[in-house]
Enzyme design. Structure first.
Site, PDB file in Angstrom:
ATOM      1  CD  GLU A 282      -2.750  -1.326   2.434  1.00 20.34           C
ATOM      2  OE1 GLU A 282      -2.754  -0.406   3.262  1.00 20.34           O
ATOM      3  OE2 GLU A 282      -3.478  -2.329   2.539  1.00 20.34           O
TER       4      GLU A 282
ATOM      5  CD  GLU B  71      -4.640  -8.344   1.760  1.00 18.32           C
ATOM      6  OE1 GLU B  71      -5.429  -7.681   2.455  1.00 18.32           O
ATOM      7  OE2 GLU B  71      -3.439  -8.063   1.677  1.00 18.32           O
TER       8      GLU B  71
END
Ligand SMILES: *[C@@H]1O[C@H](CO)[C@@H](O)[C@H](O)[C@H]1NC(C)=O
Ligand SMILES: *[C@@H]1O[C@H](CO)[C@@H](O)[C@H](O)[C@H]1NC(C)=O
Ligand SMILES: *[C@@H]1O[C@H](CO)[C@@H](O)[C@H](O)[C@H]1NC(C)=O
Length: 497
Positions: free
Chosen positions: A252, A380
């Site tokens: 991220e 995910e």
């Protein structure tokens, strides 16, 4: 008799041929063979120099370049599973560990993210969950227990410091049970995650590893980062070679929301977290923290371990094109051979923005990443549940639609090598009152209609591929060819990653 002596002769000559390598094959302890003929160095890591033969990594030279006295510690004690009260003990999973298996049906790895924020609540601490996972999946990751917050040991670091050593202390107990379980059952682990701006303890950046002291210099942070990654990968490589063969190295680092990025890099480097905190890595190290972390990871990873850049909303187009920002970052990493795959977290909103718009953007992002030739891992995969009475119906439709989109792109050549759903079951049994309902198995660990939808999409893909290979092959040999195709693709899966 004659047959025997030929056998004997040929095995003798095999021994004679093999002898020069016998004691010298230093890389076998990492489950990597030594090179037979090639001398060409393809990669140099801390553990040794590496070449490639027939598309596989092999060790070059007569010995490892790791200093002889630098031996990673042995694994800590495993949990005594019999001492745990299994919250899934009364779930009858007989219908889940027979018949369809996601791992068998998928043409890529199919994984699951393990819940739990302590060994006592970890999915690996349930015998029943272990049985289910090894039948349905061939890969897993930890949603928490391999993160720096759980692995870095503050008291140990302080103790080392007082004793004049700058060594980072690590605690492998949180996930050692998973390493052992994976190794014994032929499962692989996606290591998650080495560097993230969250769940990375603040004391790591401070003098004497003390929360109350000043921040150290960028140089010291780098020494610490390298020492931490070296020990982390060293422990896993040495004790469980080949088990953790994929790492999310940085998580991220791209942010396209206004006011939260520095675009002097050209790839929208995150300065502020989603929640509004500073990105500590950006503040103390600068935007090159991503590249620097990947350089360290490449140095200490075995050559057959894949390094991944992992992010969420990789398909976001507003307010800026996050897909392009990630492509630009990947190109920077690729220039130095630092990255092997892109991780698309794939948390999907069901209503706002509208699901159909999300799927369309996701589809486009997959196409754009595929056009760049990136290896893609869906890491995910979660579609959030709606609130209405028809939540399950909506969920089944949405998972089916997403999976169809993934398989359509796979069929068109997108190099997708794994799909990981995050979390095993609705109402996770280790928690008192978990109300999550995004998973493929229900509170009784039975298959949800959501599971069946994904299974149907995988089966439809396989039927289509088989049909096409039937049409292409001679009628006479089509039956045999089918069997070969099925076996080959199963082999590819286990060898490739
Ligand atoms: C302190 O460091 C020395 C030398 O590195 C080592 O032999 C010793 O075991 C350490 N003591 C403690 C308490 O860690
Ligand atoms: C960010 O940088 C890229 C690459 O230089 C550029 O194409 C883009 O327009 C920039 N975005 C903004 C909002 O300045
Ligand atoms: C997908 O990526 C893997 C690993 O990089 C590579 O070995 C394989 O050739 C790629 N497949 C395609 C179809 O590009």
């Amino acid at each position: 008799m004659k047959f025997n002596s030929i056998l004997l002769l040929s095995s003798l000559s095999a021994v004679a041929l093999a002898r020069p390598h016998d004691n010298a094959c230093w890389s076998e302890k990492f489950n990597i063979p030594c090179c037979q003929t090639t001398k060409e160095v393809v990669r140099t890591t801390y553990d040794g120099i590496w070449g490639m033969e027939n598309g596989e990594w092999c060790g070059l030279g007569t010995e490892s370049t790791r200093p002889k006295d630098d031996i990673p510690p042995s694994p800590p004690a495993l949990l005594d599973l019999d001492s745990v009260v299994d919250p899934a003990a009364d779930c009858d999973i007989s219908n889940v560990i027979t018949g369809d298996s996601l791992a068998q049906e998928a043409p890529f790895r199919f994984g699951v993210g393990f819940n739990g924020a302590a060994v006592s609540t970890s999915t690996t601490s349930s015998k029943v969950m272990r049985e289910l996972v090894k039948y349905q999946f061939n890969s897993f990751s930890y949603s928490n227990l391999m993160k720096p917050l759980f692995v870095l040991d503050q008291a140990g670091c302080q103790k080392n410091f007082k004793n004049g050593s700058n060594e980072i202390a690590l605690n492998f107990t949180p996930f050692v049970d998973g390493l052992d379980y994976a190794q014994k059952n032929g499962l692989h682990i996606r290591g998650h995650v080495l560097v993230w701006h969250k769940q990375f303890p603040d004391w790591f950046f401070r003098e004497e590893f003390d929360d109350a002291k000043e921040y150290v210099s960028e140089e010291v942070i780098y020494e610490r980062l390298e020492n931490y990654i070296k020990q982390y990968l060293g422990f896993v490589n040495y004790n469980y070679p080949g088990v953790v063969d994929v790492w999310d190295v940085v998580n991220e680092a791209v942010e396209v929301l206004e006011g939260k990025f520095d675009n002097s890099t050209g790839w929208y480097t995150r300065t502020i977290t989603y929640e509004g905190d500073r990105n500590i890595w950006y503040d103390f190290v600068g935007p090159d923290y991503v590249v620097k972390t990947f350089r360290i990871a490449r140095k200490y990873a075995l050559p057959n371990v894949k390094l991944v850049y992992n992010d969420y909303d990789t398909f976001a187009q507003q307010p800026h094109d996050k897909t392009q920002a990630i492509i630009d970052l990947m190109h920077i990493l690729q220039k130095e051979d630092l990255v092997d795959a892109l991780g698309m977290q794939s948390y999907i909103q069901p209503i706002d923005p509208p699901f159909e718009e999300n799927v369309a953007n996701y589809d486009k992002a997959l196409q754009r990443f595929a056009a760049e030739g990136f290896e893609i891992q869906i890491t995910e995969f979660t579609i959030y549940a709606t609130n209405g009475e028809d939540w399950l119906e909506t969920q089944v439709y949405q998972y089916r639609k997403m999976m169809e989109t993934i398989m359509k792109n796979y069929k068109n050549g997108a190099n997708i090598t794994s799909v990981t759903v995050f979390g095993l079951q609705d109402g996770y049994r280790f928690y008192e009152s978990d109300s999550t309902k995004t998973r493929l198995f229900d509170h009784e660990l039975q298959k949800k209609p959501t599971y069946e939808a994904i299974m149907e999409v995988l089966k439809a893909y396989n039927a289509e591929v088989n049909d096409e290979s039937n049409i292409e092959s001679d009628e006479e040999i089509s039956v045999d060819a089918d069997v070969d195709v099925a076996e080959d693709s199963a082999d590819d899966d286990s060898d490739e990653e």
